[in-house]
Structure formats: structure tokens, C-alpha cells
Design a protein around this motif. Structure first.
Motif, PDB file in Angstrom:
ATOM      1  N   ARG A 331      37.397  54.966  40.381  1.00 11.53           N
ATOM      2  CA  ARG A 331      37.291  53.518  40.557  1.00 11.53           C
ATOM      3  C   ARG A 331      35.888  53.134  40.985  1.00 11.53           C
ATOM      4  NH1 ARG A 331      41.911  53.919  44.827  1.00 11.53           N
ATOM      5  NH2 ARG A 331      42.392  55.492  43.280  1.00 11.53           N
ATOM      6  N   CYS A 351      37.334  48.183  39.353  1.00 11.61           N
ATOM      7  CA  CYS A 351      37.621  48.694  38.014  1.00 11.61           C
ATOM      8  C   CYS A 351      38.195  50.103  38.108  1.00 11.61           C
ATOM      9  CB  CYS A 351      36.355  48.728  37.160  1.00 11.61           C
ATOM     10  SG  CYS A 351      35.520  47.132  36.998  1.00 11.61           S
ATOM     11  N   TYR A 359      40.132  50.925  32.119  1.00 11.30           N
ATOM     12  CA  TYR A 359      41.446  50.624  31.575  1.00 11.30           C
ATOM     13  C   TYR A 359      42.191  49.568  32.400  1.00 11.30           C
ATOM     14  CZ  TYR A 359      43.844  53.325  35.229  1.00 11.30           C
ATOM     15  OH  TYR A 359      44.329  53.765  36.434  1.00 11.30           O
ATOM     16  N   THR A 360      41.703  49.257  33.587  1.00 10.69           N
ATOM     17  CA  THR A 360      42.309  48.212  34.404  1.00 10.69           C
ATOM     18  C   THR A 360      41.244  47.642  35.328  1.00 10.69           C
ATOM     19  OG1 THR A 360      44.136  47.673  35.918  1.00 10.69           O
ATOM     20  CG2 THR A 360      43.034  49.784  36.253  1.00 10.69           C
ATOM     21  N   LYS A 362      40.706  44.408  38.608  1.00  8.30           N
ATOM     22  CA  LYS A 362      41.351  43.423  39.463  1.00  8.30           C
ATOM     23  C   LYS A 362      40.302  42.759  40.345  1.00  8.30           C
ATOM     24  CE  LYS A 362      45.158  42.905  42.771  1.00  8.30           C
ATOM     25  NZ  LYS A 362      46.203  43.613  43.548  1.00  8.30           N
ATOM     26  N   GLU A 387      38.794  37.627  36.421  1.00  2.00           N
ATOM     27  CA  GLU A 387      39.199  38.775  35.613  1.00  2.00           C
ATOM     28  C   GLU A 387      38.893  38.565  34.141  1.00  2.00           C
ATOM     29  OE1 GLU A 387      43.237  39.413  36.799  1.00  2.00           O
ATOM     30  OE2 GLU A 387      42.660  40.066  38.817  1.00  2.00           O
ATOM     31  N   TRP A 391      36.561  41.121  32.002  1.00  2.00           N
ATOM     32  CA  TRP A 391      36.934  41.747  30.722  1.00  2.00           C
ATOM     33  C   TRP A 391      35.924  41.415  29.632  1.00  2.00           C
ATOM     34  CZ3 TRP A 391      39.464  45.852  30.463  1.00  2.00           C
ATOM     35  CH2 TRP A 391      40.595  46.111  31.249  1.00  2.00           C
TER      36      TRP A 391
END
Length: 406
Positions: A331, A351, A359-360, A362, A387, A391
């Protein structure tokens, strides 16, 4: 991944850690503001130690003897001036110190040197400095401890100090005696490095160095630089299996505590160092409604957290499921520029990485909430905007660099 690497070849103390992070590029004004909440204006100067230029931090505070609750109150009083993640980390650092002091001296100890305002300011300063660097992990190279004896509030003691040894026990940090006599690593320094450490130094692999900082100790020995080195690096790891670590799981059933008490207890468990804490409604014996309270923690502080669970919840027993292996996604925290209704702001986003790709992600809630209040907008709208911007930044970066390239 952006990683902070500590190289404590001459030991470490709270002021040396703060100074090294400042020299690495931490936000000086935010660190000074946090420390001013505990002591008078700290002084930051450049000094030379055996030919190496380094930063020295002076706090000039008076001695004080305090209990853990007293220290927590000092920390909480400073809350308006300290980033929330740094304040939570500072609580965990003193929880580590308290557990070590109780192991050495027995229950209900009072802090002496480590409870003074200068030590509290050093911990707040170091935690705030780390938060402002926005790194995705911290690695600690072998830590020099020193040798001989020293004199403190409890009389003459061997070096490394018993509390330092108790803090380092089970921390996973690699230690060595070092080349100089005297106390090279203080309990505060040990607790900070143990709390910060999140990446095994052996797993770093290759990296490029982006920034270097040196924090100076008080002594100026002519042939050995009394400094702590810190480096901000970018790792060049390759895709592969998710990294692993080990945790303990603590559980207890509670049927005589209100939801308010449960919620406050979970917050205190997190502040004391838990990696996660939750409560699930359950039906207990004789059909009574209750909660299953679960705490995930690093093994070295599980005993202290079990004691805290018993105290906060009034439970007579805490189950411990020891050394559970878990996969941990890599992360990082990165700043993203967000625009809402003509207003622009850089805000942090956490991240998660797998196989070299995000892949994710917040948005960090506290900063999003504060901006939502400032803009008079619903928090959910601001979170969504942050967010979405993050992205978009990820997709643009991947188009320009290719998949899997950071």
C-alpha cells in the motif's frame, strides 16, 4: 513503492528520529506546530558530527513523572495541532513503552525520562514528520544499542536499558552492539522505530534513493558520527506473491456493555496499536444478546491489548489465537489534485497494489470530511470526487508508462 529506510548505525533517540525526518523533507512547519502543543518553540539547527552535516532538534523541557493516562492526556490536549494518524501512532508508541516499563518494573508504573514534555514532543514530532512524508512503508536496518552502564531515575542500569530490550523483544528489529560505549538507543527511539517498521529490510530488493537526511545526537565524538541516517527510496520490486506477516487475533464475548461503550472501546484498541477492531452482534447463552469483540494485533503487543480489552469491557477472559499468517497487499499513500465547484485541493488517497498495479484505492476520510465542511457539501460527494480524480490519475499514468510500470 516509496519507502523510508532508517540506518541507525549509531543508535537512535526521539530527537534524532525527528531531526532525520526533517532533513529528509518532512514538513517543518507542521512538525513545529505539533511540537509547540507540548513544549515551547523547538529550535532546529544544522550541526556537524565527525564531518557530517546533520539537523539537531532542541526542545528544552523540564523533567516530569507521569502515568500512562497522564501522557495520553498530554497527547489528547495536543490533538487540534497533530494529524489524526500521527496522534494515533503516538498513542501506540507510549503504549509500547508502558508495556515495557510494566514488564521491567511491575504494574502501574510512572514514566520518568520518557514521560517528560521533551520526550512527548519528540514522539509527536517524529510521528507528524513521518505522516507528512507520505511513504508507503518503513524499513529499519540493524540498530546499534551501545554497551556499558548508565544512571537514571532507577539508579545504575546496564546498556542497553532493560526497557529498551523489552521494547525490542519481539519487534523483529535486528540489533547490534555498535562501536561506541554508552546508551546509543533510548527507549523512546526503540519504541518509535518498532512502531514505524512495516517492511522487512531483507525484502527491500533494489531501490533508488530520492532523499537523505541526518539527525544529530547530543554527543560529538571525533571519530564516529553521532547521527541517524534516514533515506526516502523508491523500490524496484517485481510482480509476484503478496507479502505476508503474522498477527494475533484476540476475541471476547460481551453481554453487559452498551453500544456506546463498545464503540469507544474499539477506538481505544486502535489507538493502542491494534491493526483492526470490530464487534459483531451474537446470541449468547440463555438467549442473551451480546457482542463478539475481535481485535487483530501484532504479536508483540497482544498481551497489552488483552489487558486493555479486559479493562474497557469488564470481560473475565480474552481468547488469543496466536501467530496467524495473513497476506498483506502493498500500500502507498499519494496526493491527488481534486477540483470541486472551482475549488482545488491536494488530498491523500490510500492505494493498494497487486502485481505492479493499483487494484483498489480509498480517500482518507478525515481530510475529505474537513474539506466537505469547508465547502458545505455532503461528505459522500467529496469522497466520490476524490476517488474519481484518483482513478483518472491512475489511468492516465498507466497510459503514459505502460501496465505494471510505476
Amino acid at each position: 513503492m516509496r519507502v523510508l529506510v532508517f540506518d541507525p548505525f549509531h543508535g537512535a533517540s526521539g530527537d534524532m528520529i525527528t531531526a532525520a525526518l526533517l532533513d529528509c523533507g518532512a514538513d517543518r512547519e507542521r512538525v513545529a506546530c505539533a511540537m509547540r502543543a507540548v513544549v515551547a518553540e523547538p529550535t532546529v539547527e544544522t550541526v556537524t558530527r565527525a564531518g557530517i552535516q546533520a539537523v539537531k532538534v532542541h526542545t528544552r523541557a523540564t523533567p516530569a513523572h507521569r502515568s500512562l493516562d497522564d501522557v495520553y492526556k498530554r497527547l489528547d490536549d495536543a490533538a487540534p495541532h497533530v494529524p489524526p494518524e500521527a496522534l494515533a501512532m503516538a498513542h501506540r508508541v507510549f503504549s509500547r513503552i508502558n508495556a515495557a516499563e510494566e514488564e521491567v518494573h511491575g504494574a502501574r508504573v510512572h514514566f520518568h525520562e520518557v514521560g517528560a514534555d521533551d520526550a512527548i514532543a519528540d514522539v509527536i514530532g517524529a510521528c507528524t514528520a513521518l505522516a507528512t512524508l507520505r511513504v508507503g512503508g518503513v524499513a529499519v536496518l540493524p540498530l546499534a544499542l551501545g554497551s556499558g552502564t548508565a544512571t537514571g531515575s532507577h539508579g545504575t542500569f546496564p546498556i542497553p536499558a532493560p526497557a529498551t530490550v523489552a521494547i525490542l523483544k519481539g519487534s523483529g528489529l535486528v540489533t547490534m552492539q555498535g562501536n561506541d560505549e554508552g546508551e546509543l538507543c533510548t527507549p523512546t527511539g526503540a519504541a518509535l522505530l518498532a512502531e514505524f517498521s512495516s517492511v522487512e529490510a531483507a525484502d527491500l530488493g533494489g531501490y533508488t534513493i530520492q532523499a537523505v537526511g541526518y539527525g544529530a545526537g547530543s554527543r560529538d565524538t571525533p571519530h564516529s558520527p553521532n547521527v541517524l541516517r534516514a533515506m526516502v527510496v523508491e523500490t524496484t520490486g517485481t510482480p509476484g506473491e503478496l507479502p505476508q506477516d503474522t498477527v494475533d487475533i484476540l476475541e471476547t464475548n460481551v453481554d453487559d456493555a452498551s453500544g456506546e461503550v463498545i464503540g469507544e472501546a474499539l477506538a481505544r484498541f486502535m489507538a493502542a496499536g491494534a491493526r483492526d477492531a470490530s464487534a459483531m452482534p451474537v446470541i449468547m447463552k440463555k438467549g442473551r444478546p451480546g457482542y463478539l469483540v475481535t481485535v487483530i494485533t501484532l504479536p508483540e503487543i497482544s498481551a497489552g491489548l488483552a489487558r486493555l480489552m479486559a479493562r474497557e469491557l469488564g470481560t473475565l477472559g480474552v481468547r488469543r489465537i496466536p501467530v496467524v499468517h495473513r497476506f498483506v497487499a502493498e500500500r502507498t499513500i499519494t496526493d491527488v489534485e481534486v477540483e470541486i465547484a472551482g475549488h482545488k485541493k491536494n488530498l491523500p488517497v490510500k492505494c493498494g497494489w497487486m502485481d505492479g498495479r493499483i487494484y483498489t484505492l480509498k480517500a482518507e476520510f478525515d481530510t475529505a470530511r474537513d474539506w466537505a465542511v469547508e465547502l458545505d457539501l455532503p461528505v459522500r460527494d467529496v469522497l466520490r470526487a476524490i476517488e474519481d480524480a484518483a482513478w483518472n490519475q491512475v489511468r492516465n499514468h498507466q497510459k503514459s508508462t505502460g501496465p505494471g510500470d510505476r
